[in-house]
Design an enzyme around this catalytic site. Structure first.
Site, PDB file in Angstrom:
ATOM      1  N   GLY A   1      -0.251   4.864  -1.200  1.00 14.15           N
ATOM      2  CA  GLY A   1      -1.381   5.496  -0.510  1.00 14.15           C
ATOM      3  C   GLY A   1      -0.947   6.721   0.276  1.00 14.15           C
ATOM      4  O   GLY A   1       0.244   7.059   0.341  1.00 14.15           O
TER       5      GLY A   1
ATOM      6  N   LYS B   1     -11.006  -2.638  11.440  1.00 19.79           N
ATOM      7  CA  LYS B   1      -9.646  -2.661  11.994  1.00 19.79           C
ATOM      8  C   LYS B   1      -9.596  -3.540  13.251  1.00 19.79           C
ATOM      9  O   LYS B   1      -8.617  -4.251  13.477  1.00 19.79           O
ATOM     10  CB  LYS B   1      -9.169  -1.242  12.320  1.00 19.79           C
ATOM     11  CG  LYS B   1      -8.954  -0.369  11.086  1.00 19.79           C
ATOM     12  CD  LYS B   1      -8.383   0.999  11.481  1.00 19.79           C
ATOM     13  CE  LYS B   1      -8.136   1.871  10.250  1.00 19.79           C
ATOM     14  NZ  LYS B   1      -7.525   3.164  10.597  1.00 19.79           N
TER      15      LYS B   1
ATOM     16  N   GLY C   1       0.824  -1.214   0.000  1.00 15.79           N
ATOM     17  CA  GLY C   1       0.000   0.000   0.000  1.00 15.79           C
ATOM     18  C   GLY C   1       0.855   1.261   0.000  1.00 15.79           C
ATOM     19  O   GLY C   1       0.446   2.309   0.493  1.00 15.79           O
TER      20      GLY C   1
END
Length: 309
Positions: free
Chosen positions: A14, A133, A11
């Site tokens: 990002g 999460k 990622g």
């Protein structure tokens, strides 16, 4: 001096990912970043990837949704850091499966970088994102994977240029400011580069193993009222203040479209509930970054705001 762990970042193009990759490359850790072919070929993201390559990052091609490529990448490193965005949070179970199969990972940092989701009291629709999460945290623990969860609180770049005002302002208000709740709940604002630095510092630190790393430097903790008065001092002007009650804010959250409702719900959690600061960090579950790494000269809120004066 023990050898520095090899780090894989998933990622990396990002918002926060870029800062984590840069901090890792700078710190002398052998740094690997996993990208899809389409990301590398993308005219904008491809430039970011090229920049990483130039700073010594090893670029691996693969995909969160291609198990073999994930395992192959993970087998080359010691530590995995995920900085995937909100739409891919749930899919981190694929990283967990690949880490389990690889069997060589000393530590996993899932994509967190916000409020401590085990201690948040957010309303919907922010609650659902935080719950994803939480689910990933419990999955990591159930699999016995060593971890660090980075709770970096509010990104300075998201909150300070606009002062969390409605619409997408690019500089703080100079006439009138809207304050959520009574403005007394304390929040924590951190410069993204510092978040990257503290995250990488924690990688080989036994004190952060199986703990939450809170980034809560004392000079970056402010109530909204304190933030406004700091800004007023800087510009030498008193702003008109409009307070939005919790009741009014909850109504706005219900009536607003996506993504405005999510942003409002996150701000309700931070500025009305005080979710970043209402609890003490106990040694049983957490440590604080600026205490562990006093050598890091972090950017203070006061200094950060100077660019807008």
């Amino acid at each position: 001096m023990a050898e520095k762990s090899k780090i894989l970042i998933i990622g990396g193009t990002g918002y926060i990912g870029k800062f984590v990759v840069e901090a890792s490359a700078k710190s002398g850790h052998p740094t690997f970043a996993l990208f899809r072919e389409s990301t590398i070929a993308d005219p904008v993201k491809g430039k970011t990837v090229e920049g990483f390559k130039n700073s010594g990052v090893t670029i691996l091609t693969g995909d969160l949704y291609d198990h073999e490529s994930l395992v192959k990448a993970i087998k080359q490193v010691d530590v995995v850091i995920s900085t995937v965005g909100s739409f891919q949070l749930a899919d981190q179970d694929k990283i967990i499966a690949a880490i389990k199969e690889s069997g060589n990972i000393k530590r996993f940092f899932p994509s967190e970088f916000g409020n401590d989701v085990d201690r948040t009291r957010a309303v919907e629709p922010a609650k659902s994102t935080f719950d994803l999460k939480v689910k990933i945290r419990r999955a990591i623990e159930a699999e016995g994977i060593p971890y660090t969860y980075v709770s970096s609180n509010y990104f300075a770049g998201y909150s300070l240029p606009s002062f969390a005002q409605p619409g997408f302002a690019t500089s703080p208000p100079r006439d009138k400011v809207i304050i959520l709740g009574d403005g007394n709940a304390k929040a924590v604002f951190n410069y993204e580069q510092d978040i990257g630095t503290y995250t990488i510092k924690a990688v080989d630190d036994p004190r952060t193993l199986n703990k939450i790393l809170y980034i809560k430097p004392p000079k970056n903790t402010y109530s909204f009222n304190e933030l406004v008065s700091l800004w007023e001092k800087k510009i030498g002007k008193t702003l008109e203040k409009e307070y939005v009650s919790e009741e009014q804010l909850l109504k706005q959250i219900e009536e607003s479209p996506i993504p405005v409702n999510i942003i409002l719900a996150i701000n309700h959690s931070i500025f009305v509930k005080g979710d970043q600061t209402y609890f003490e960090i106990e040694p049983s579950f957490g440590v604080e970054a600026s205490e562990l790494y006093p050598d890091v000269e972090y950017t203070t809120v006061e200094k950060y705001l100077d660019q807008f004066v």
